[in-house]
Design an enzyme around this catalytic site. Structure first.
Site, PDB file in Angstrom:
ATOM      1  N   CYS A   1       0.840  -1.206   0.000  1.00  0.00           N
ATOM      2  CA  CYS A   1       0.000   0.000   0.000  1.00  0.00           C
ATOM      3  C   CYS A   1       0.872   1.252   0.000  1.00  0.00           C
ATOM      4  O   CYS A   1       1.506   1.584   1.007  1.00  0.00           O
ATOM      5  CB  CYS A   1      -0.911  -0.027   1.225  1.00  0.00           C
ATOM      6  SG  CYS A   1      -1.807   1.503   1.523  1.00  0.00           S
TER       7      CYS A   1
ATOM      8  N   CYS B   1      -0.026   3.987   2.507  1.00  0.00           N
ATOM      9  CA  CYS B   1       0.392   3.589   3.859  1.00  0.00           C
ATOM     10  C   CYS B   1       1.819   4.043   4.133  1.00  0.00           C
ATOM     11  O   CYS B   1       2.155   4.452   5.257  1.00  0.00           O
ATOM     12  CB  CYS B   1       0.305   2.079   4.027  1.00  0.00           C
ATOM     13  SG  CYS B   1      -1.359   1.388   3.865  1.00  0.00           S
TER      14      CYS B   1
END
Length: 332
Positions: A91, A94
């Site tokens: 991700c 993230c």
């Protein structure tokens, strides 16, 4: 912000850890994820998370697994707020958000603990929590889940969420300060005690009494002196929203709105419930559609209510910016 901050809609986490720890396919458990990258119990640090326990965060960051969720999150939240960062190695947002959260965990020096959960390494926990997309950040206060935000939001907005979280925690009597995890030392330059922003002392006292009317009056007093105070405006809008929805039944409110699409009050109440449930896009769409169908005083009532909900969500949020453009198109 794509989530909201309020006491409304908090859910009890007492059963979540039990569901996550059930074997795959067990009664009450969740099916195992076929695509999990790593076995359950793998920590964020081991799978390549930015920072993590033992790294950034000043000793106030912990990698949480399905096996440790009860102790590290639910039990710990009885004395100090726990902020959960749901993330994965693939991700990209993230990787932008995690360093911000870890920096702030160190800066707040134990006023909250940051718990990092790798959704791939802990699939049953992610599924039990109903995770649909990441990064997702929630908080746990006294065993109760409080939605915060979704996506890689700017640091300034993260700070706003954390400050509001600490006010909510104070109102629930969760005011402890965590010791550095793993026996580390607290940052040398951290203040021994931070009394918080004195402007909001009266607000905090009112929230501690669960006196929403008093909190509204305290915010209004601040704004009378400093009308452009964005933090006070946002805080006032949030408390007013909680005051409006705390006694409502969401199902009934939404049913009424569906049955009476041209009822201004019904649409405003349903929009309140949408925002309080963490669905600001639905709230904005609902009110903008109603504005398109209305005229005169009804249109102005809907417009003003929509602007109030913009304050709740935050003027810098992309959803708000998009909704402002849609509102302009609907009005003109």
């Amino acid at each position: 912000m794509t989530g909201n901050f309020s006491r409304y809609g908090a859910v009890d986490l007492s059963g979540l850890a039990n569901r996550a720890n059930q074997p795959a396919g067990a009664p009450g458990g969740r099916p195992a994820s076929a695509g999990a990258a790593g076995a359950p119990g793998t920590t964020a640090g081991a799978t390549g998370a930015p920072g993590g326990a033992g790294g950034a965060g000043g000793g106030f960051v912990v990698d949480v697994t399905e096996a440790t969720f009860q102790a590290e999150v639910v039990n710990r939240s009885a004395t100090v707020p726990v902020v959960i960062d749901f993330w994965a190695t693939w991700c990209q947002p993230c990787k932008q958000l995690s360093p911000v959260l870890e920096k702030l965990a160190a800066e707040y020096a134990g006023k909250f603990v940051l718990a990092k959960i790798d959704v791939d390494a802990n699939p049953r926990l992610a599924q039990a929590a109903g995770i649909q997309s990441i990064p997702l950040v929630v908080a746990v206060v006294g065993g109760q889940l409080v939605p915060l935000f979704q996506g890689a939001v700017p640091e300034s907005q993260v700070r706003q969420f954390l400050d509001e979280l600490l006010r909510l925690a104070a109102g629930q009597g969760v005011t402890g300060t965590a010791q550095p995890i793993g026996g580390g030392e607290a940052p040398k330059d951290a203040p021994e005690e931070d009394a918080g922003d004195p402007r909001f002392a009266e607000v905090d006292e009112a929230l501690a009494r669960d006196d929403l009317d008093g909190a509204v009056a305290a915010y209004e007093k601040i704004l009378a002196q400093t009308p452009a105070d964005e933090e006070a405006k946002s805080g006032l809008a949030q408390v007013q929203l909680v005051r409006r929805v705390r006694t409502l039944d969401p199902t009934t409110v939404r049913s009424d709105a569906a049955a009476r699409p041209d009822d201004v009050q019904a649409q405003c109440l349903a929009a309140d419930v949408d925002v309080a449930d963490g669905q600001p896009r639905a709230a904005f769409d609902r009110l903008i559609d109603a504005i398109r169908r209305s005229a005169g005083a009804d249109r102005d009532t809907l417009r003003v209510h929509l602007l109030e909900l913009f304050e709740v969500v935050g003027g810098d949020d992309e959803l708000v910016r998009t909704a402002r453009r849609q509102l302009s198109a609907a009005l003109f």
